[in-house]
Design a protein around this motif. Sequence first.
Motif, PDB file in Angstrom:
ATOM      1  N   LEU A 120       0.922  -1.347  -0.079  1.00 49.55           N
ATOM      2  CA  LEU A 120       0.086   0.174  -0.026  1.00 49.55           C
ATOM      3  C   LEU A 120       0.891   1.261   0.054  1.00 49.55           C
ATOM      4  CD1 LEU A 120      -2.846   0.770   0.215  1.00 49.55           C
ATOM      5  CD2 LEU A 120      -2.836   0.906   2.525  1.00 49.55           C
ATOM      6  N   ILE A 121       1.763   1.184   0.895  1.00 47.80           N
ATOM      7  CA  ILE A 121       2.965   2.431   0.658  1.00 47.80           C
ATOM      8  C   ILE A 121       3.605   2.666  -0.659  1.00 47.80           C
ATOM      9  CG2 ILE A 121       5.012   3.220   1.737  1.00 47.80           C
ATOM     10  CD1 ILE A 121       2.177   3.251   3.770  1.00 47.80           C
ATOM     11  N   GLU A 122       3.929   1.432  -1.203  1.00 49.86           N
ATOM     12  CA  GLU A 122       4.527   1.606  -2.649  1.00 49.86           C
ATOM     13  C   GLU A 122       3.275   2.273  -3.613  1.00 49.86           C
ATOM     14  OE1 GLU A 122       6.182   1.286  -6.236  1.00 49.86           O
ATOM     15  OE2 GLU A 122       7.191   1.355  -4.569  1.00 49.86           O
ATOM     16  N   ARG A 123       2.081   1.942  -3.327  1.00 48.94           N
ATOM     17  CA  ARG A 123       1.022   2.099  -4.126  1.00 48.94           C
ATOM     18  C   ARG A 123       1.082   3.810  -4.301  1.00 48.94           C
ATOM     19  NH1 ARG A 123      -3.512   0.121  -6.917  1.00 48.94           N
ATOM     20  NH2 ARG A 123      -1.977  -1.897  -7.092  1.00 48.94           N
ATOM     21  N   ALA A 198      -7.196   1.471   6.938  1.00 44.18           N
ATOM     22  CA  ALA A 198      -6.882   3.102   6.701  1.00 44.18           C
ATOM     23  C   ALA A 198      -7.214   3.196   5.306  1.00 44.18           C
ATOM     24  CB  ALA A 198      -5.166   2.869   6.646  1.00 44.18           C
ATOM     25  N   VAL A 199      -7.701   2.172   4.672  1.00 41.68           N
ATOM     26  CA  VAL A 199      -8.120   2.512   3.233  1.00 41.68           C
ATOM     27  C   VAL A 199      -9.706   2.963   3.478  1.00 41.68           C
ATOM     28  CG1 VAL A 199      -8.888   1.583   1.061  1.00 41.68           C
ATOM     29  CG2 VAL A 199      -6.792   0.856   1.848  1.00 41.68           C
ATOM     30  N   ARG A 200     -10.334   4.115   2.773  1.00 41.56           N
ATOM     31  CA  ARG A 200     -11.445   4.560   3.042  1.00 41.56           C
ATOM     32  C   ARG A 200     -12.558   3.552   2.728  1.00 41.56           C
ATOM     33  NH1 ARG A 200     -11.638  10.050   4.019  1.00 41.56           N
ATOM     34  NH2 ARG A 200      -9.572  11.235   3.667  1.00 41.56           N
ATOM     35  N   TRP A 235      -7.909  -8.772  -0.084  1.00 40.05           N
ATOM     36  CA  TRP A 235      -6.793  -7.892  -0.300  1.00 40.05           C
ATOM     37  C   TRP A 235      -6.613  -7.361  -1.673  1.00 40.05           C
ATOM     38  CZ3 TRP A 235      -3.865  -4.097   1.477  1.00 40.05           C
ATOM     39  CH2 TRP A 235      -2.843  -3.689   0.781  1.00 40.05           C
ATOM     40  N   ARG A 236      -6.739  -8.230  -2.567  1.00 40.72           N
ATOM     41  CA  ARG A 236      -6.849  -7.770  -3.925  1.00 40.72           C
ATOM     42  C   ARG A 236      -7.671  -6.859  -4.157  1.00 40.72           C
ATOM     43  NH1 ARG A 236      -5.280 -13.288  -4.694  1.00 40.72           N
ATOM     44  NH2 ARG A 236      -7.309 -14.039  -4.985  1.00 40.72           N
ATOM     45  N   ARG A 237      -8.994  -6.928  -3.735  1.00 42.35           N
ATOM     46  CA  ARG A 237     -10.071  -5.947  -3.975  1.00 42.35           C
ATOM     47  C   ARG A 237      -9.634  -4.616  -3.138  1.00 42.35           C
ATOM     48  NH1 ARG A 237     -16.051  -6.856  -1.422  1.00 42.35           N
ATOM     49  NH2 ARG A 237     -16.775  -4.786  -1.398  1.00 42.35           N
ATOM     50  N   ILE A 238      -9.030  -4.718  -2.101  1.00 40.69           N
ATOM     51  CA  ILE A 238      -8.590  -3.446  -1.424  1.00 40.69           C
ATOM     52  C   ILE A 238      -7.529  -2.617  -2.169  1.00 40.69           C
ATOM     53  CG2 ILE A 238      -7.468  -2.367   0.822  1.00 40.69           C
ATOM     54  CD1 ILE A 238      -8.732  -4.512   2.147  1.00 40.69           C
ATOM     55  N   TYR A 245      -3.336   9.192  -2.571  1.00 39.78           N
ATOM     56  CA  TYR A 245      -3.333   9.452  -1.175  1.00 39.78           C
ATOM     57  C   TYR A 245      -4.975   9.688  -0.994  1.00 39.78           C
ATOM     58  CZ  TYR A 245      -3.796  14.406  -2.334  1.00 39.78           C
ATOM     59  OH  TYR A 245      -4.644  15.583  -2.792  1.00 39.78           O
ATOM     60  N   LYS A 246      -5.811  10.149  -1.760  1.00 38.46           N
ATOM     61  CA  LYS A 246      -7.407  10.567  -1.344  1.00 38.46           C
ATOM     62  C   LYS A 246      -7.877   9.234  -1.128  1.00 38.46           C
ATOM     63  CE  LYS A 246      -6.848  14.435  -4.688  1.00 38.46           C
ATOM     64  NZ  LYS A 246      -7.409  14.867  -5.952  1.00 38.46           N
ATOM     65  N   ASP A 247      -7.450   8.027  -1.374  1.00 34.02           N
ATOM     66  CA  ASP A 247      -8.196   6.864  -1.152  1.00 34.02           C
ATOM     67  C   ASP A 247      -7.925   6.112   0.225  1.00 34.02           C
ATOM     68  OD1 ASP A 247      -9.240   6.656  -3.705  1.00 34.02           O
ATOM     69  OD2 ASP A 247      -7.418   6.093  -4.650  1.00 34.02           O
ATOM     70  N   VAL A 248      -7.147   6.981   1.269  1.00 33.72           N
ATOM     71  CA  VAL A 248      -6.780   6.438   2.392  1.00 33.72           C
ATOM     72  C   VAL A 248      -6.989   7.631   3.514  1.00 33.72           C
ATOM     73  CG1 VAL A 248      -4.953   4.869   1.477  1.00 33.72           C
ATOM     74  CG2 VAL A 248      -4.107   7.059   2.327  1.00 33.72           C
ATOM     75  N   GLU A 249      -6.968   7.002   4.698  1.00 37.31           N
ATOM     76  CA  GLU A 249      -7.330   8.082   5.695  1.00 37.31           C
ATOM     77  C   GLU A 249      -6.305   8.711   6.107  1.00 37.31           C
ATOM     78  OE1 GLU A 249     -10.321   8.443   6.706  1.00 37.31           O
ATOM     79  OE2 GLU A 249     -11.498   6.437   6.344  1.00 37.31           O
TER      80      GLU A 249
END
Length: 268
Positions: A120-123, A198-200, A235-238, A245-249
Amino acid sequence: MYGEDVLSGNWRRRKTIPEVDAEPDLVVEDADSGFCGAVVGFELGAVVLEDRFGKRRNFPLAPAAFLLDGRTVTLRKPAPSAAPPQRRITASGSIAVAGVTAQVAKASRIWVEGIHDAALIERIWGDDLRIEGVVVEPLDGIDDLAAAVREFGPGPRRRLGVLVDHLVPGSKESRIVAAVTHPDVLITGHPYVDIWQAVRPERVGLSKWPVIPPGRPWKEGICAAIGVRTPQDMWRRILSSVNSYKDVETPLINSMERLIDHVTVLED
């Protein structure tokens, strides 16, 4: 005695008439009618002039048809200006730097709690971290964090940042973090049980993340509550739902920005 008569022939045609771009607000006079006005546009190949009273007239862009400061000129329509290049924004919201390749990895590191956290950090921050030459490494939990930090050997030019899940007052994680006090180590975290949270939730089609009772494995409980077969499927769906960054809290964003600042500002 003097040869050819200099006044014979059509000598006027040999006179060079300058060409001038009809830029907006350029004031010219139509040579035939005497109409004087500023350029305000073009219509059907003709230039539109507006005089000081607001009256407008169209004039063909004929050769030597206008006067500019008393001199005969040929007006031409300016070539369209090239559109300015669009700035590319990275997934983290930073302005992308063109033509810059990834740096050789520096000694400093950012640690996260698992491979999902690292992905997720890499993304989101991957572009920024590659330019800075900072590697993100997943840990297998933080139970032995103090020992891992000692083994890493942090220093002023070998800084360490650690992102911790569920870093809230009174938690096991907060007690583990409190034992690490090295000045070149920064530990930040977010309040969520797992990086998934942490993903919205609306990004994965939920109004909110389900509440899983204590004692039940959290990821398996999420999958059961939502009706997803396995954690791998969830996880693949997430991950596929996250593009920036707009997709996480916000707590995750703030924590990561602090860690990046910490490991990229090195002391001399």
